[in-house]
Design an enzyme around this catalytic site. Structure first.
Site: not given
Length: 431
Positions: A68, A140-141, A263, A268, A275
């Site tokens: 406890h 839009t879309h 890697s 990149k 993300e």
């Protein structure tokens, strides 16, 4: 929460030593209230205040035996206090300490979140002002629509952050409640006066009608508010990710010297922070569901909520704090490529000005249906063609030019007409 996402400012509030410290603050506030009402000798109170302490490792050692946590804590405190310790926790139940101390942690967390949300709002405000007139295409879309400015996009983010500030202000009051009402909340062994005095010392208000616990709708609203903030930040992060795509490349996250994106592929430059924030927002939404499920307890209390809260309340607070800090850094250092925005704006010879051509033709007397047909036909002949040129198509279409002069057609392609009222929106946000 794992160390990777735990920043010291918020992590300290939810550390085990700080949790035990808030327990001790509650116990001392109750003792002071009892002494003020003449139920504890002043000499005993002074001894308690002078000697009360705890050792987190010793508390864990005792808990391993007694199973406890509050009893283990009180046992350890009494090892420091001695004889006067018999006045500690008199008439209380564990939830009096646990829930009231938890409120102190929530109040402290909200204050930190308010400060960091203010930082984010300031960063967005600065960028919105800087790019007030930076033309880009509105979508839009996911498809090109009509011109906007990047600053206009950002003022939408700012307005959302200010709404969250209002939610946090409400939350600061909502969670700032204490409960010192004993088993099942009837004050059978501790008076409402003690609760009133103790809560006042702690900067809290007594809960209106507690059972043995503070009702968990408050805690659920806390987590839901943090999840709302997370979802807004995910919206911002998702927009950045979309705009950073190679075939769009209108904004980029800052890429530091020495940073590597892959890697395998040295070229990149990935939107890793956006993300990461997107993923963390998913966790926050999951915690909101658990918080809602903590509301229905059996009768005056059970502890089915306890194990859940030990995870979701620290984690949600720590993650929301991390989100705000990281998003602020992202916005402050965001790379905005105005040249690419202009390039994308003018693709296919200004097809994005189709509505203005349509409206101008209608003003010249064509039916809307006929005008729409002519404009759509010319726009679709330009769309996704290697040298597609909507404006050139219109100039070469005798059916269109029978109603428009070249000057009138040219005015349809003036992007500034789309910005005529944006200042009103900026002014609503003090910009």
């Amino acid at each position: 929460m794992i160390e990777r996402y735990t920043l010291p400012e918020m992590g300290q509030i939810w550390s085990n030593p700080q949790k035990l410290q808030t327990w001790l603050e509650v116990e001392l506030a109750v003792c002071e209230a009892q002494a003020e009402l003449g139920r504890i000798p002043r000499e005993a109170l002074e001894q308690i205040k002078h000697k009360a302490a705890f050792d987190p490792n010793r508390v864990l050692q005792i808990e391993a035996e007694v199973k406890h946590d509050v009893i283990a804590f009180l046992t350890n405190v009494n090892e420091y206090v001695g004889e006067a310790g018999r006045y500690i926790h008199v008439g209380l139940t564990s939830s009096d300490v646990l829930d009231t101390a938890l409120s102190l942690q929530l109040v402290a967390s909200v204050a930190v979140l308010q400060a960091r949300l203010a930082d984010l709002s300031a960063a967005i405000r600065t960028q919105a002002q800087r790019h007030r007139h930076t033309l880009m295409i509105g979508r839009t879309h996911g498809i090109h629509a009509e011109p906007i400015t990047f600053g206009f996009k950002l003022v939408g983010w700012l307005a959302e952050c200010l709404r969250h500030q209002g939610r946090l202000e409400r939350l600061q009051t909502l969670v700032a409640v204490g409960k010192i009402s004993g088993a099942v909340g009837t004050y059978a062994n501790v008076s409402p006066q003690v609760e009133q005095l103790a809560c006042a010392r702690l900067g809290l208000k007594p809960d209106t009608a507690s059972t043995q616990v503070i009702s968990r709708d408050r805690h659920a609203e806390y987590v839901q508010t943090l999840a709302l903030i997370g979802s807004s930040l995910e919206r911002f992060a998702t927009e950045i990710r979309n705009l950073q795509r190679t075939d769009v490349l209108e904004v980029e996250e800052y890429f530091a010297p020495g940073q590597k994106g892959s890697s395998a592929m040295p070229h990149k430059r990935n939107p890793i922070k956006s993300e990461q924030l997107t993923g963390i927002a998913r966790l926050l939404r999951g915690y909101a569901l658990s918080a809602l499920e903590n509301i229905p307890l059996w009768h005056e209390r059970d502890i089915s909520h306890s194990s859940v809260e030990r995870v979701i309340l620290p984690d949600a607070s720590i993650l929301c704090h991390y989100l705000l800090v990281q998003m602020t850094d992202l916005v402050q250092h965001l790379q905005v490529h105005a040249g690419n925005m202009e390039r994308n704006l003018n693709i296919y010879g200004g097809v994005i000005f189709s509505q203005q051509v349509l409206l101008t033709l209608v003003d010249k007397g064509l039916s809307r249906e006929e005008a729409y047909r002519l404009v759509q036909e010319n726009a679709h002949r330009a769309w996704n063609q290697p040298h597609g040129d909507f404006r050139a198509n219109l100039l070469a279409d005798a059916r269109v030019m029978a109603h428009l002069s070249e000057t009138e057609l040219s005015s349809c392609f003036d992007a500034t007409r789309h910005l005529a009222h944006l200042d009103q929106i900026f002014s609503r946000l003090g910009l």
